[in-house]
Write an enzyme that holds these catalytic residues in place. Structure first.
Site, PDB file in Angstrom:
ATOM      1  CG  HIS A  74      41.559  35.313  39.498  1.00 14.12           C
ATOM      2  ND1 HIS A  74      42.566  36.362  40.150  1.00 14.12           N
ATOM      3  CD2 HIS A  74      41.937  35.191  38.329  1.00 14.12           C
ATOM      4  CE1 HIS A  74      43.288  36.531  39.350  1.00 14.12           C
ATOM      5  NE2 HIS A  74      43.148  35.794  38.054  1.00 14.12           N
ATOM      6  CB  CYS A  96      42.708  33.267  47.356  1.00 13.44           C
ATOM      7  SG  CYS A  96      43.533  34.059  48.858  1.00 13.44           S
ATOM      8  CD  GLU A 126      39.681  39.665  43.869  1.00 11.91           C
ATOM      9  OE1 GLU A 126      40.956  39.551  43.605  1.00 11.91           O
ATOM     10  OE2 GLU A 126      39.267  40.330  44.718  1.00 11.91           O
ATOM     11  CB  THR A 163      42.141  40.747  46.599  1.00 14.73           C
ATOM     12  OG1 THR A 163      42.413  40.320  45.474  1.00 14.73           O
ATOM     13  CG2 THR A 163      40.971  39.914  47.427  1.00 14.73           C
ATOM     14  CB  CYS A 191      44.971  40.433  49.541  1.00 17.42           C
ATOM     15  SG  CYS A 191      46.487  39.257  49.730  1.00 17.42           S
ATOM     16  CB  SER A 219      49.373  40.270  35.886  1.00 18.82           C
ATOM     17  OG  SER A 219      49.258  40.536  37.357  1.00 18.82           O
ATOM     18  CB  SER A 220      44.437  43.892  37.448  1.00 19.84           C
ATOM     19  OG  SER A 220      44.402  43.045  38.520  1.00 19.84           O
ATOM     20  CG  ASN A 221      49.177  41.410  41.016  1.00 18.55           C
ATOM     21  OD1 ASN A 221      50.373  41.365  41.366  1.00 18.55           O
ATOM     22  ND2 ASN A 221      48.368  40.289  40.553  1.00 18.55           N
TER      23      ASN A 221
HETATM   24 FE1  F3S Z   1      44.919  35.577  47.576  1.00 23.34          FE
HETATM   25 FE2  F3S Z   1      45.989  38.088  48.010  1.00 23.34          FE
HETATM   26 FE3  F3S Z   1      47.059  36.256  46.265  1.00 23.34          FE
HETATM   27  S1  F3S Z   1      43.889  37.536  47.803  1.00 23.34           S
HETATM   28  S2  F3S Z   1      45.433  35.332  45.424  1.00 23.34           S
HETATM   29  S3  F3S Z   1      46.861  36.027  48.576  1.00 23.34           S
HETATM   30  S4  F3S Z   1      46.749  38.655  46.335  1.00 23.34           S
END
Ligand code: F3S
Length: 295
Positions: A74, A96, A126, A163, A191, A219-221
């Site tokens: 993050h 990342c 993040e 992201t 992302c 986990s938000s995603n």
């Molecule tokens: Fe990086 Fe995308 Fe994973 S920004 S941490 S590759 S969700």
């Protein structure tokens, strides 16, 4: 019963790198390793690492100088790097690269005199990290109502996204910002791993009777995958492990779709598949085969 597993389910590149880095450190150091916050949003992995001597801390003051500390995917604000240095800790940066790119971008834009608007969740680490690179000239919005509350006087405005934001939300909010402020400089920093995962869930959830989204509670995603799926498939469940699976009336279900958030290890996904498979003499296909079938 057929099980369709999303190709993009599980660890993304950034999370995979961060977990690898911590695992390599545990082999070298044996104990006394910190992570700044849990390395991923998965209690099982965090617990396994704890047993190997990895401790998650939220405050650098709590650390013992001289030990290793890992910054997770993050990323963090510049102040945290300062704190780590001042405390005499050994830095291992698993931010990342895609997040790092946003840090550099907003920092540059601030220097050029822009006010930054981050579209995302203001409480997410993040987003907190990204805000830190904006020299206090940033606002965070997560809805149209949040944009209504903004009162930016600067005519130079730069918009970026968390992201893991859904593309639909990004488009809606940016359109509204443009209506309010006219021309803004916008960077879609969602992302590609995230959008691919979301697109796949959107696609699969339209053709199955039931959908299972695997991921950590925080986990938000994973939550976003759940929301996307629920729109298409009312029988969508979010589970952290196979133990959370709901009772299923197999007779009514012909196809089950499965995906998982970026912090979900492969073995957790496999356990869920196995449990669902055990319920019936199923036929498992992966998305490649499914695409061929659908064409
Ligand atoms: Fe990086 Fe995308 Fe994973 S920004 S941490 S590759 S969700």
């Amino acid at each position: 019963m057929e099980i369709i597993l999303a190709k993009s389910a599980g660890f993304c590149f950034g999370v995979s790198n961060a977990v690898k880095l911590v695992n390599e450190l545990t082999e070298k150091e044996k104990s006394g390793i910190y992570t700044y916050g849990p390395i991923i949003h998965n209690d099982q992995v965090v617990e396994q690492l704890r047993e190997k001597g990895v401790e998650s801390i939220d405050n650098i003051d709590d650390a013992i100088p001289g030990r290793h500390i890992v910054i997770r995917a993050h990323g963090v604000a510049p102040q945290i790097y300062e704190d780590i240095k001042n405390k005499g800790l050994i830095l291992n940066d698993a931010t990342c690269p895609y997040v790092k790119k946003i840090h550099n971008l907003v920092n540059k834009k601030c220097t050029e005199g822009y006010d930054i608007i981050i579209v995302g969740d203001k409480n997410h680490p993040e987003v907190i990290g990204i805000s830190g690179w904006c020299e206090n000239k940033s606002s965070v919005v997560d809805s149209i109502a949040d944009v209504d509350k903004l009162d930016i006087k600067n005519d130079k405005i730069c918009v970026v996204s968390q992201t893991t934001l859904s593309r639909k939300k990004w488009e809606e909010i940016v359109e509204y910002i443009e209506k309010k402020y006219g021309n803004v400089v916008k960077y879609d920093t969602i992302c590609s791993a995230t959008s691919k995962r979301q697109d796949e869930v959107d696609e699969i959830s339209k053709i199955v009777d039931m959908m299972i989204i695997i991921g950590g509670k925080h986990s938000s995603n994973t939550q976003k995958l759940y929301e996307i799926s629920k729109r298409n498939c009312p029988l969508t469940y979010k589970v952290e492990t196979s133990g959370d699976l709901p009772p299923v009336d197999i007779k009514k279900i012909k196809k089950i779709g499965i995906s998982a958030g970026a912090s979900t290890p492969e073995w957790v996904i496999e356990e869920v598949i196995k449990k669902m498979s055990d319920l019936n003499n199923k036929q498992r296909v992966d998305m490649n085969e499914q695409e061929t079938e659908m064409n």
